[in-house]
Design a protein around this motif. Sequence first.
Motif, PDB file in Angstrom:
ATOM      1  N   ARG A 175       0.829  -1.213   0.000  1.00 23.68           N
ATOM      2  CA  ARG A 175       0.000   0.000   0.000  1.00 23.68           C
ATOM      3  C   ARG A 175       0.865   1.266   0.000  1.00 23.68           C
ATOM      4  O   ARG A 175       0.509   2.263  -0.611  1.00 23.68           O
ATOM      5  CB  ARG A 175      -1.023  -0.014   1.135  1.00 23.68           C
ATOM      6  N   LEU A 176       2.043   1.191   0.630  1.00 25.18           N
ATOM      7  CA  LEU A 176       2.928   2.364   0.605  1.00 25.18           C
ATOM      8  C   LEU A 176       3.532   2.558  -0.785  1.00 25.18           C
ATOM      9  O   LEU A 176       3.641   3.677  -1.282  1.00 25.18           O
ATOM     10  CB  LEU A 176       4.036   2.225   1.655  1.00 25.18           C
ATOM     11  N   VAL A 177       3.912   1.435  -1.421  1.00 28.17           N
ATOM     12  CA  VAL A 177       4.476   1.529  -2.781  1.00 28.17           C
ATOM     13  C   VAL A 177       3.411   2.066  -3.749  1.00 28.17           C
ATOM     14  O   VAL A 177       3.634   3.048  -4.471  1.00 28.17           O
ATOM     15  CB  VAL A 177       4.992   0.150  -3.260  1.00 28.17           C
ATOM     16  N   LEU A 178       2.242   1.420  -3.748  1.00 30.71           N
ATOM     17  CA  LEU A 178       1.179   1.852  -4.666  1.00 30.71           C
ATOM     18  C   LEU A 178       0.726   3.282  -4.350  1.00 30.71           C
ATOM     19  O   LEU A 178       0.541   4.098  -5.253  1.00 30.71           O
ATOM     20  CB  LEU A 178      -0.021   0.913  -4.550  1.00 30.71           C
ATOM     21  N   GLY A 179       0.561   3.558  -3.063  1.00 33.98           N
ATOM     22  CA  GLY A 179       0.126   4.894  -2.667  1.00 33.98           C
ATOM     23  C   GLY A 179       1.134   5.947  -3.094  1.00 33.98           C
ATOM     24  O   GLY A 179       0.760   6.985  -3.645  1.00 33.98           O
ATOM     25  N   GLY A 180       2.407   5.661  -2.870  1.00 34.45           N
ATOM     26  CA  GLY A 180       3.458   6.604  -3.250  1.00 34.45           C
ATOM     27  C   GLY A 180       3.477   6.841  -4.749  1.00 34.45           C
ATOM     28  O   GLY A 180       3.552   7.986  -5.207  1.00 34.45           O
ATOM     29  N   ILE A 181       3.385   5.762  -5.506  1.00 35.27           N
ATOM     30  CA  ILE A 181       3.411   5.879  -6.978  1.00 35.27           C
ATOM     31  C   ILE A 181       2.211   6.679  -7.465  1.00 35.27           C
ATOM     32  O   ILE A 181       2.345   7.597  -8.282  1.00 35.27           O
ATOM     33  CB  ILE A 181       3.440   4.480  -7.639  1.00 35.27           C
ATOM     34  N   PHE A 182       1.031   6.354  -6.962  1.00 32.00           N
ATOM     35  CA  PHE A 182      -0.175   7.055  -7.428  1.00 32.00           C
ATOM     36  C   PHE A 182      -0.148   8.527  -7.021  1.00 32.00           C
ATOM     37  O   PHE A 182      -0.500   9.392  -7.820  1.00 32.00           O
ATOM     38  CB  PHE A 182      -1.443   6.360  -6.900  1.00 32.00           C
ATOM     39  N   PHE A 183       0.265   8.794  -5.800  1.00 27.04           N
ATOM     40  CA  PHE A 183       0.270  10.201  -5.354  1.00 27.04           C
ATOM     41  C   PHE A 183       1.270  11.008  -6.176  1.00 27.04           C
ATOM     42  O   PHE A 183       0.968  12.093  -6.668  1.00 27.04           O
ATOM     43  CB  PHE A 183       0.594  10.297  -3.864  1.00 27.04           C
ATOM     44  N   TYR A 184       2.460  10.442  -6.365  1.00 28.61           N
ATOM     45  CA  TYR A 184       3.502  11.164  -7.116  1.00 28.61           C
ATOM     46  C   TYR A 184       3.081  11.363  -8.579  1.00 28.61           C
ATOM     47  O   TYR A 184       3.194  12.459  -9.125  1.00 28.61           O
ATOM     48  CB  TYR A 184       4.813  10.375  -7.035  1.00 28.61           C
ATOM     49  N   ALA A 185       2.573  10.274  -9.183  1.00 30.96           N
ATOM     50  CA  ALA A 185       2.163  10.361 -10.599  1.00 30.96           C
ATOM     51  C   ALA A 185       1.057  11.395 -10.775  1.00 30.96           C
ATOM     52  O   ALA A 185       1.089  12.207 -11.714  1.00 30.96           O
ATOM     53  CB  ALA A 185       1.699   8.994 -11.092  1.00 30.96           C
ATOM     54  N   GLY A 186       0.104  11.403  -9.866  1.00 36.56           N
ATOM     55  CA  GLY A 186      -0.992  12.373  -9.950  1.00 36.56           C
ATOM     56  C   GLY A 186      -0.485  13.792  -9.782  1.00 36.56           C
ATOM     57  O   GLY A 186      -0.881  14.703 -10.517  1.00 36.56           O
ATOM     58  N   ALA A 187       0.439  13.989  -8.826  1.00 39.35           N
ATOM     59  CA  ALA A 187       0.968  15.338  -8.573  1.00 39.35           C
ATOM     60  C   ALA A 187       1.714  15.863  -9.797  1.00 39.35           C
ATOM     61  O   ALA A 187       1.550  17.026 -10.186  1.00 39.35           O
ATOM     62  CB  ALA A 187       1.886  15.311  -7.354  1.00 39.35           C
ATOM     63  N   GLY A 229      -4.054   7.592  -3.889  1.00 36.54           N
ATOM     64  CA  GLY A 229      -2.691   7.407  -3.372  1.00 36.54           C
ATOM     65  C   GLY A 229      -2.600   7.831  -1.914  1.00 36.54           C
ATOM     66  O   GLY A 229      -2.026   7.129  -1.079  1.00 36.54           O
ATOM     67  N   GLY A 230      -3.231   8.974  -1.601  1.00 34.63           N
ATOM     68  CA  GLY A 230      -3.235   9.459  -0.225  1.00 34.63           C
ATOM     69  C   GLY A 230      -3.947   8.488   0.705  1.00 34.63           C
ATOM     70  O   GLY A 230      -3.484   8.215   1.819  1.00 34.63           O
ATOM     71  N   ALA A 231      -5.085   7.948   0.251  1.00 39.52           N
ATOM     72  CA  ALA A 231      -5.845   6.992   1.077  1.00 39.52           C
ATOM     73  C   ALA A 231      -5.008   5.742   1.345  1.00 39.52           C
ATOM     74  O   ALA A 231      -4.996   5.219   2.462  1.00 39.52           O
ATOM     75  CB  ALA A 231      -7.148   6.625   0.371  1.00 39.52           C
ATOM     76  N   LEU A 232      -4.279   5.284   0.331  1.00 38.85           N
ATOM     77  CA  LEU A 232      -3.442   4.085   0.508  1.00 38.85           C
ATOM     78  C   LEU A 232      -2.296   4.359   1.498  1.00 38.85           C
ATOM     79  O   LEU A 232      -2.010   3.545   2.364  1.00 38.85           O
ATOM     80  CB  LEU A 232      -2.866   3.638  -0.841  1.00 38.85           C
ATOM     81  N   ILE A 233      -1.667   5.511   1.357  1.00 44.51           N
ATOM     82  CA  ILE A 233      -0.545   5.834   2.248  1.00 44.51           C
ATOM     83  C   ILE A 233      -1.030   5.944   3.699  1.00 44.51           C
ATOM     84  O   ILE A 233      -0.409   5.416   4.616  1.00 44.51           O
ATOM     85  CB  ILE A 233       0.129   7.164   1.807  1.00 44.51           C
ATOM     86  N   LEU A 234      -2.182   6.604   3.876  1.00 46.10           N
ATOM     87  CA  LEU A 234      -2.693   6.816   5.235  1.00 46.10           C
ATOM     88  C   LEU A 234      -3.447   5.601   5.777  1.00 46.10           C
ATOM     89  O   LEU A 234      -3.776   5.547   6.962  1.00 46.10           O
ATOM     90  CB  LEU A 234      -3.622   8.041   5.249  1.00 46.10           C
ATOM     91  N   GLY A 235      -3.766   4.663   4.890  1.00 49.91           N
ATOM     92  CA  GLY A 235      -4.515   3.476   5.322  1.00 49.91           C
ATOM     93  C   GLY A 235      -5.972   3.785   5.619  1.00 49.91           C
ATOM     94  O   GLY A 235      -6.599   3.163   6.467  1.00 49.91           O
ATOM     95  N   VAL A 236      -6.516   4.781   4.900  1.00 46.57           N
ATOM     96  CA  VAL A 236      -7.905   5.189   5.122  1.00 46.57           C
ATOM     97  C   VAL A 236      -8.797   4.549   4.052  1.00 46.57           C
ATOM     98  O   VAL A 236      -8.417   4.502   2.885  1.00 46.57           O
ATOM     99  CB  VAL A 236      -8.016   6.738   5.001  1.00 46.57           C
ATOM    100  N   TRP A 237      -9.976   4.079   4.445  1.00 47.78           N
ATOM    101  CA  TRP A 237     -10.932   3.506   3.495  1.00 47.78           C
ATOM    102  C   TRP A 237     -10.260   2.484   2.588  1.00 47.78           C
ATOM    103  O   TRP A 237     -10.372   2.551   1.358  1.00 47.78           O
ATOM    104  CB  TRP A 237     -11.577   4.605   2.656  1.00 47.78           C
TER     105      TRP A 237
END
Lengths: 178, 164
Positions: free
Chosen positions: B16-28, B67-75
């Motif tokens: 979840r940290l890898v996917l979250g990081g990738i999605f958040f960075y790619a989106g930004a 990505g943020g939800a995955l990093i924070l573990g929310v929902w």
Amino acid sequence: MRQGLIAREEKGSSMSTGARFTRALIQATGLLLAGIALGVLSKEIRGLDIPWSGGWSEKEVVARHLEGLEEISVEEAWRAYQSGQALFLDARDPGSFSMGHLPGALNVPPSEAEGASEEIRVLVQAGMIAIAYCDGVDCPLSSELARGLGERGIEGVKVLVNGWSRWRERGYPVEIAK
Amino acid sequence: MKRRILHSRWVSMVFRLVLGGIFFYAGAVKSQDPWGFAQAIYNYRILPGPLINLVALILPWVEMVVGGALILGVWMPGASLLVCGLLATFAFALFLNLARGIDVDCGCFSTASSGAGNTTWYLLRDLALLAMGLQLLLRYSGVGPGDRSLAETSHGEGRERHCE
């Protein structure tokens, strides 16, 4: 706190598969809507110049690619070739280039503009007319190459839009790499 | 063993940290250059013209939210379902262009191996990320063979540690 978490997990574990999927679906929809709302807000607050729709007709795409660059017609390119002044720059990938290219063309994909710039600079200074081309009306490679060379101080690189197809349509000679 | 990997808390955390990081960075990154991203979408030759800008303006923010939800573990059930949906859509688009011989870097038809090579690499990378997303989906939503996974696994892991 820990007991609360365990209670929540136990509650989750007692849910049926259908209920679990519905919960996931509702949450996913919520996240999707939050993303949409942020996207709309961001565009309005930042005042982005991109419209919500449009700008992707063939004519608009070509105009955007050619912004700040000089286009050359296929007839002009042919005349430059006949006078021995044409320096064709094929911006396509090496595989496409090897299957056929304009006479005497150098294969310079945009990512390789840096490495080829010295050779092109010498030829342009000797009086050659650099003409970048690729394949497809809205192919961006030739304009990317012309722009990349411009950034490296080689001005005046012309773009022959849809060059490969248009050149062949006229029945002009081509070369095939051995 | 396979089941333990599927439901491992540590594997899930890394994924979840890898996917979250990738999605958040790619989106930004994409949100900073909507015209550039719209050009990239256009290069896929799948969406009709009127939808390209809309997707270019919205998708980066959806990626950042998920990505943020995955990093924070929310929902997590919803975030893992959405991330799988997005990755499956990207994989379908890449597969379609691989089959049609379109180099997605430029939107050109490519007869060459280099263009197809890039698309194949993007597809493989996407499928690897999709596998991570599916692990998260199984663990956190319990949909599919991992039914009742979350509570059973977390309690089970606790028991294993206690026995050791």
